[in-house]
Design an enzyme around this catalytic site. Structure first.
Site, short mmCIF file in Angstrom:
data_model
loop_
_atom_site.label_atom_id
_atom_site.label_comp_id
_atom_site.label_asym_id
_atom_site.label_seq_id
_atom_site.Cartn_x
_atom_site.Cartn_y
_atom_site.Cartn_z
N TYR A 1 83.32 -99.75 23.83
CA TYR A 1 83.61 -99.07 22.56
C TYR A 1 83.56 -100.07 21.40
CZ TYR A 1 86.27 -96.44 19.04
OH TYR A 1 86.67 -95.81 17.90
N SER B 1 85.16 -98.43 12.96
CA SER B 1 86.50 -98.56 13.52
C SER B 1 87.08 -99.91 13.20
CB SER B 1 86.45 -98.38 15.04
OG SER B 1 87.69 -98.71 15.65
#
Length: 680
Positions: free
Chosen positions: A570, A557
């Site tokens: 996350y 990500s």
């Protein structure tokens, strides 16, 4: 005489009915034909035509587009210019000058048989029962005993124009006959109508089946071999999964292959019989069989309970011996104008007590090769039950395997796609980015294993992509060591191994630091950091066993680099994944395993993560309506474009499709340009 449309419709219906039953013929084996009349559009006169299944088609799925259409007068005129058996390959090219109109499909080598036999309808099939008679040492006598003068014997001759002349002459000389047994090969039947031809074909096949059942002796392969009984199902499939990557690697020495495993009862019964080593060494007989299975299989000569280390070592020894033996076979029979050797690896590997591994350029080819060897076992059983199995000579097998016409057929095959012969396992592939990646890899030629925690989603995506020759679904929690091992085992049984793994499974919970619970932290790290580690570890073991490298891709990500608010769990998990890419690239490079990453940002549309609450949470953080979150993310990028799942799939293909073969340890941003996430 029926009109053209009726003739073709009847031929297709007959072909499909005969081809639908594996007792009648094998996949893509045999051909059917019909003669009739049509109006020549040039002269407006009626002409006699032959409609015959073209080269490479399958009777069970035949359509009118798969028929070759020829002028009968021109085809039969070739008899006058036939130069003899030494030059009969030239006659296949001559068929092109007999085509009517655009001609339809390419005419096959058996076209002469159909055109020269006088009867209006002809079927040439490869039933196991018929080939059993055809390969028995005293097949001619057995044919007479089985059928009387209703079916005649034709000695072995390589398919071609002369065989067509032989059968036509025998049919003319035996008006009472409904067909013939072709020595070493199969059966041909004929009739005045389409229904009669089909009836005669089935009569030959069923009569031969009954003859073998009534006259055959028990235990045609010999009594059971002590210690060679099949392992219990769970044990044999576990051993098959453990051996599959090694065997696939060996079978891919010359070129990478896709594998298929079968533990069908017929295979296991054959492999526990005393005579199986001798019979397997004799090889297959029918050309349709050995063109797909090679002249003979590789057979492990250890019992099912042998230690796995001994089995592994022995398979390597046997593989080296097989390659040397095949090279000697090629050198013995090759002439100056023979095509180059296509590869010395086995197409069939038999492991007693476990089953059969078959290989091909794709999963369907691998599966069908195994089906053909089952046909060969059935043929050997029938021949041995009545007499002694006696396949055609090796020299004849070589003439067909390395036939210039077979080489020409191979040359007509379409160019392989970039990921052909690759097996991909994608985690989290039941939705969103993973689903898009699975679709893209399959479209580029890969066999795909759809791994997802949601079994229904995984099955739905696999079904969208295609049948089990293209995609299979597995249910897996990536945080479970046992479930991951099972998923890779299932992949090995389905396709022989795995070459490309995409660590995509993920989830996200958006909370401020002080509201992030230990469960929130552990869940995200279990799925992404721990899950990626476990998947990559299992992939590395399997890829090393195969011995030809591979690709591992992490869908990380932008957040692995960019520090944003309210996503500490996350972002930390994604940073863990990002560094795994670097660590594993450094560690696995010596094995030819490349490890790279893709860094998306804000993939909202189609995303399972965003739909499960992350979207609402992030929209609240940024103060925008959830339905406008994708547009919001787009506007903060340099390119002002929304990132979609398909864009991530494009990046995965770019990393694995061959153009970046020397790239490893790289992270590819797919974020439409986020300056704060530039790699440094």
């Amino acid at each position: 005489m029926a009109d053209e449309a009726t003739t073709v419709a009847q031929l297709i219906a007959r072909s499909n009915a005969l081809g639908a039953d594996p007792r009648n013929t094998n996949y893509a084996g045999g051909n059917t034909s019909a003669k009739g009349t049509a109006i020549d559009p040039v002269t407006s006169e009626e002409v006699e035509l032959l409609w015959v299944k073209g080269s490479g088609g399958d009777l069970g799925t035949l359509t009118p587009a798969g028929l070759a259409v020829l002028r009968l007068d021109r085809l039969r005129s070739l008899v006058e210019v036939y130069p003899g058996v030494e030059r009969e390959d030239e006659m296949v090219a001559a068929f092109d000058f007999c085509l009517h109109g655009r001609g339809g499909a390419a005419p096959s080598i058996d076209t002469a048989m159909h055109g020269l036999v006088a009867q209006p309808h002809v079927d040439h099939l490869h039933p196991d029962s018929g080939i059993a008679l055809a390969t028995a040492a005293d097949g001619e006598r057995l044919t007479a005993e089985c059928f009387g003068d209703r079916v005649v014997w034709v000695p072995w001759r390589r398919p071609g124009f002369q065989l067509g002349l032989d059968i036509a002459a025998i049919a003319a000389q035996n008006p009472q006959a409904i067909g013939c047994i072709l020595g070493g090969h199969g059966v041909t039947a004929w009739g005045a109508t389409s229904e009669e031809s089909a009836s005669h074909s089935l009569e030959i096949i069923r009569t031969a089946e009954q003859f073998i059942a009534e006259r055959g002796r028990p235990e045609p392969f010999g009594p059971p071999l002590a210690g060679y009984a099949p392992l219990p199902e769970t044990d044999r499939r576990a051993r098959a999964a453990a051996l599959a990557p090694l065997i696939r690697g060996l079978a891919s020495t010359d070129r990478r292959q896709i594998g298929h495993f079968s533990d069908a009862e017929v295979v296991l019964d054959f492999l526990q019989a005393t005579d199986h080593p001798r019979l397997a060494a004799l090889g297959t007989s029918c050309p349709d069989h050995f063109l797909r299975t090679k002249v003979k299989p590789l057979v492990l000569d250890l019992p099912p309970t042998a230690p796995i280390e001994d089995v592994t070592a022995r398979l390597r020894e046997l593989h080296a011996a097989y390659r040397a033996d095949y090279a000697a076979y090629y050198d013995k029979y090759a002439s100056a104008d023979s095509p180059a050797m296509r590869g010395a690896d086995p197409a069939i590997v038999l492991v007693p007590g476990v089953g059969m591994f078959s290989f091909g350029k794709d999963a369907q080819t691998a599966r069908v090769a195994g089906e053909f060897y089952v046909n060969a076992i059935n043929v050997m059983r029938g021949a041995q039950a009545l007499s002694v199995y006696a396949p055609i000579d090796e020299s004849e097998k070589f003439r067909i395997e390395y036939w210039a016409l077979e080489e020409a057929k191979l040359a007509r095959m379409p160019k392989a796609k970039a990921l052909a012969t690759r097996v991909a396992l994608v985690t989290g592939a039941g939705s969103g980015i993973g689903k898009a990646i699975a679709h893209r890899l399959a479209a580029e030629g890969a066999c795909v294993v759809i791994a997802d925690l949601n079994a229904g989603n995984a099955a739905a995506v696999a079904a969208e992509i295609g049948n089990s020759d293209v995609a299979v679904a597995v249910t897996v929690d990536v945080s479970s060591e046992e479930q991951i091992a099972l998923a890779f085992a299932q992949a090995s049984l389905a396709f022989g191994g795995v070459d490309l793994v995409v660590n995509n499974a993920g989830l996200s919970i958006s909370k401020p630091l002080t509201e992030t619970t230990l469960r929130d932290w552990d869940l995200q790290h279990d799925v992404m950091a721990r899950g990626s580690f476990l998947v990559s570890r299992e992939a590395a073991k399997l890829m090393r066993a195969q011995g030809f490298g591979g690709d591992i891709v992490y869908i990380s990500s932008k957040n692995s680099i960019f520090a944003g608010p309210n996503n500490v769990a996350y972002g930390a998990a994604k940073a863990d994944q990002a560094h795994q890419v670097r660590l594993l690239a450094a560690e696995l490079g010596a094995d030819g395993i490349r490890v790279n990453g893709v860094n998306p940002d804000g993939v909202v549309r189609g995303s399972g993560i965003f739909a499960s609450g992350w979207g609402a949470e992030r929209a609240a953080v940024y103060g925008v309506p959830e339905e406008e979150l994708g547009a919001f993310y787009a506007q903060r990028t340099l390119l002002k474009k929304e990132v979609l799942p398909e864009h991530i799939a494009d990046a995965v293909f770019a990393l694995t499709g061959g153009e970046l073969a020397l790239t490893t340890g790289l992270h590819v941003p797919v974020d439409a340009g986020v300056a704060a996430a530039f790699l440094r």
